[in-house]
Design a protein around this motif. Structure first.
Motif, mmCIF file in Angstrom:
data_model
loop_
_atom_site.group_PDB
_atom_site.id
_atom_site.type_symbol
_atom_site.label_atom_id
_atom_site.label_comp_id
_atom_site.label_asym_id
_atom_site.label_seq_id
_atom_site.Cartn_x
_atom_site.Cartn_y
_atom_site.Cartn_z
ATOM 1 N N UNK A 90 24.467 -14.440 -5.463
ATOM 2 C CA UNK A 90 25.670 -13.767 -6.093
ATOM 3 C C UNK A 90 27.157 -14.302 -5.099
ATOM 4 N N UNK A 91 28.170 -13.913 -5.923
ATOM 5 C CA UNK A 91 29.615 -14.315 -5.201
ATOM 6 C C UNK A 91 29.719 -13.470 -3.925
ATOM 7 N N UNK A 92 29.621 -12.329 -4.106
ATOM 8 C CA UNK A 92 29.546 -11.226 -2.914
ATOM 9 C C UNK A 92 28.591 -11.652 -1.891
ATOM 10 N N UNK A 93 27.503 -12.059 -2.254
ATOM 11 C CA UNK A 93 26.471 -12.011 -1.174
ATOM 12 C C UNK A 93 26.798 -13.519 -0.518
ATOM 13 N N UNK B 239 25.424 -24.949 -0.462
ATOM 14 C CA UNK B 239 25.449 -23.685 -1.222
ATOM 15 C C UNK B 239 24.344 -22.439 -0.780
ATOM 16 N N UNK B 240 24.642 -21.153 -0.807
ATOM 17 C CA UNK B 240 23.879 -19.884 -0.531
ATOM 18 C C UNK B 240 23.042 -19.903 -1.433
ATOM 19 N N UNK B 241 21.725 -19.769 -1.488
ATOM 20 C CA UNK B 241 20.670 -19.552 -2.387
ATOM 21 C C UNK B 241 19.894 -18.385 -1.908
ATOM 22 N N UNK B 242 19.003 -17.603 -2.778
ATOM 23 C CA UNK B 242 18.013 -16.451 -2.662
ATOM 24 C C UNK B 242 16.899 -17.063 -2.914
#
Length: 146
Positions: A90-93, A76-79
């Motif tokens: 966010x979904x777009x990012x 999962x992509x995290x900031x």
């Protein structure tokens, strides 16, 4: 009479069953308005990085700064916020980042441990590849920003 000889390995095109070719069904239709309405359009495939065009240079800059990562088991992509905490992107990012990884503009970099809420999770900080750095340079030249 001469018999026709087919070339070795050549096959005949399959004939449609039922006598009517589905591609030719409305060729001689009496009601042309109805046949035009039922033709239907093919769905358009979405291409590119997704999101808005201004989002891609921002994501490329965030990856260069080391602010974007992926959780270890889930991907999962995290900031990353720099003080040891992370949150879901966010979904777009996330769509842009996953597209960059798939097209080999970004890859998993160094391994770190981040707090996700109150749970400590393993995460990989994303880094741009050589082609990713070249793409970032092209996007920044197009936008006029460094």
């Amino acid at each position: 009479m001469m018999a026709r000889i087919r070339a070795r390995g050549a096959t005949r095109a399959p004939r449609p069953r039922g006598g009517i070719d589905p591609g030719q069904a409305d060729l001689f239709a009496d009601d042309w308005k109805r046949s035009a309405a039922t033709s239907g359009q093919k769905p358009v495939a979405v291409a590119g990085f997704g999101g808005t065009p201004d989002l891609v240079p921002q994501v490329l800059a965030d990856i260069t700064a080391g602010l974007v990562g992926q959780l270890d088991p889930s991907g999962r992509v995290v900031v990353l916020d720099g003080d040891g905490h992370c949150r879901h992107a966010d979904d777009d990012v996330a769509t842009v980042v996953e597209s960059l990884i798939k097209q080999r503009y970004a890859a998993q970099g160094e391994f770190t441990t981040q707090l996700h809420g109150v749970i400590r999770k393993n995460a990989y900080v994303l880094a741009l590849t050589n082609s990713g750095h070249a793409m970032r340079a092209r996007w920044s030249n197009l936008r006029g920003a460094g």
